[in-house]
Write a protein that holds these residues in place. Structure first.
Motif, mmCIF file in Angstrom:
data_model
loop_
_atom_site.group_PDB
_atom_site.id
_atom_site.type_symbol
_atom_site.label_atom_id
_atom_site.label_comp_id
_atom_site.label_asym_id
_atom_site.label_seq_id
_atom_site.Cartn_x
_atom_site.Cartn_y
_atom_site.Cartn_z
ATOM 1 N N SER A 225 0.812 -1.225 0.000
ATOM 2 C CA SER A 225 0.000 0.000 0.000
ATOM 3 C C SER A 225 0.840 1.267 0.000
ATOM 4 O O SER A 225 0.625 2.176 -0.818
ATOM 5 N N LEU A 230 -1.345 3.378 -2.383
ATOM 6 C CA LEU A 230 -2.720 2.876 -2.416
ATOM 7 C C LEU A 230 -3.410 3.249 -1.103
ATOM 8 O O LEU A 230 -3.426 2.483 -0.146
ATOM 9 N N THR A 233 -6.340 0.838 0.085
ATOM 10 C CA THR A 233 -6.086 -0.601 0.140
ATOM 11 C C THR A 233 -5.583 -0.989 1.516
ATOM 12 O O THR A 233 -4.545 -0.501 1.972
ATOM 13 N N SER A 273 -10.293 -2.436 -1.136
ATOM 14 C CA SER A 273 -9.536 -1.616 -2.082
ATOM 15 C C SER A 273 -10.520 -0.970 -3.046
ATOM 16 O O SER A 273 -11.740 -1.025 -2.842
ATOM 17 N N GLU A 277 -7.160 1.124 -7.651
ATOM 18 C CA GLU A 277 -5.980 0.715 -6.885
ATOM 19 C C GLU A 277 -5.622 -0.753 -7.133
ATOM 20 O O GLU A 277 -4.440 -1.110 -7.153
ATOM 21 N N VAL A 278 -6.619 -1.599 -7.331
ATOM 22 C CA VAL A 278 -6.337 -2.989 -7.676
ATOM 23 C C VAL A 278 -5.605 -3.048 -9.019
ATOM 24 O O VAL A 278 -4.637 -3.804 -9.182
#
Length: 381
Positions: A225, A230, A233, A273, A277-278
């Motif tokens: 992260s 992220l 996340t 998440s 972001e994934v």
């Protein structure tokens, strides 16, 4: 409900105006705007899928696609059926089994550092693995990663111990997940085959915790992260602001399934998440920005395998290669993420499922989501 097209698939009327001004003092008065270009078939397919999900009762559908430097996002529905607040593509959701890709990346980082050997027995790093679970034979770390250990799934006795409301709201540590799995006989097998069990990743998370000396949620933050920025996340802790709510049906009533206590420490389903972001995670992974190239190759699995180390693959007909990622299915939510080997073509779809009774079986919609995602990506080339 909304769709956003960025850096592509759009004609700039201003450019036409500049050309006309160069040859005429009349300027652009009276010149009609050029027609809006038709969107690629991929996006029409995805919008149609989203509309059908909403018509069937899905609270929200979120989509993020990328093809080279061009991006496209879509958000439809609401964050909560109670508030009616519109959903946004940046809203967090539960990602289900995609959590396992995060765990596998942290495992492979230990391997790259020389701290962990994939072919050593799990009990070397987790002494209670043998004494608590009593496996019928040696079990390697590699077998845990590929779901080839045959270890019983702890969720079977968990759900047999009480109603969904009782079991889902029961905090469950990693150690308790192993203890539950130990209540089910572990049958030996002659051959190693893929046999999905959430306990594999509970054991892996415990191994990571022992070797790092930190909680698994803190390890994921440090490994994934924070380096990738992220912000949404995470695993564990309170639900983030703006989270899309998923629902199940219990005794005829709609019940919120967005914050089940047992998932807070579940390395197989517990992460939260966003679709964007994934995508950033899988791009970074496949482009070698998280792990060395040989570790990424190992995660992909052999050419004849459709599943490696928490990476599943689908056919990329654009170049006769593959997309990598995972489907993630859990109570109330489904997500599918696919990324080309070079990380340049990506698609992530998240659906807050139409509310239905909870089950240990995968929601049939997760297969349809994979089919739609693969068709959409393959139509972009």
């Amino acid at each position: 409900m909304g769709t956003n097209r960025v850096r592509g698939w759009r004609v700039a009327a201003a450019a036409l105006c500049v050309v006309l001004l160069a040859g005429s003092s009349a300027g652009c008065i009276g010149v009609p705007d050029p027609p809006e270009p038709e969107p690629p078939a991929a996006f029409a397919l995805l919008e149609a899928f989203s509309a059908r999900m909403l018509a069937e009762g899905a609270p929200a559908v979120l989509i993020a696609a990328r093809n080279g430097t061009t991006t496209w996002t879509h958000a439809a529905g609401v964050r909560s059926l109670d508030s009616g607040e519109p959903a946004a593509v940046s809203d967090p959701v539960r990602v289900g089994g995609i959590t396992e890709s995060f765990i596998a990346a942290s495992v492979m980082k230990l391997v790259a550092e020389g701290t962990l050997d994939l072919d050593s027995q799990a009990s070397r790093y987790l002494p209670e693995f043998g004494s608590v679970l009593q496996p019928p034979g040696p079990v390697s770390v590699r077998q845990l990663l590929t779901h080839e250990s045959g270890i019983p799934d702890f969720t079977v006795p968990l759900l047999a111990s009480g109603s969904w409301a009782q079991t889902m709201n029961r905090p469950l540590s990693l150690e308790q997940q192993l203890d539950l799995a130990a209540t089910v006989p572990w049958d030996g097998r002659l051959a190693r085959i893929f046999d999905y069990s959430r306990t594999n990743y509970a054991a892996l998370a415990l191994i990571v915790e022992r070797l790092r000396g930190e909680r698994i949620e803190d390890v994921l933050a440090a490994d994934i992260s924070r380096p990738l920025g992220l912000a949404a996340t995470r695993m564990g802790g309170p639900p983030p602001t703006g989270m899309v709510h998923g629902y199940v049906i219990l005794e005829g009533r709609r019940t919120d399934a967005s914050t089940p206590a047992w998932q807070a420490a579940s390395p197989s389903t517990g992460a939260v998440s966003t679709v964007e972001e994934v995508n950033r995670f899988y791009a970074a992974l496949l482009q070698g920005r998280l792990l060395p190239p040989d570790s990424v190759t190992a995660m992909k699995g052999g050419y004849s395998q459709y599943y490696g180390f928490a990476l599943r693959r689908w056919n990329n007909t654009c170049n006769n290669r593959f997309y990598y990622g995972l489907p993630g299915d859990t109570d109330g939510y489904g997500m599918v993420a696919m990324t080309s080997e070079d990380g340049r073509s990506q698609l992530a779809i998240a659906v807050a499922y139409p509310p239905a009774p909870p089950t240990l079986e995968a929601n049939p919609l997760i297969q349809e989501m994979q089919d739609v995602a693969q068709e959409a990506l393959n139509s972009l080339c």
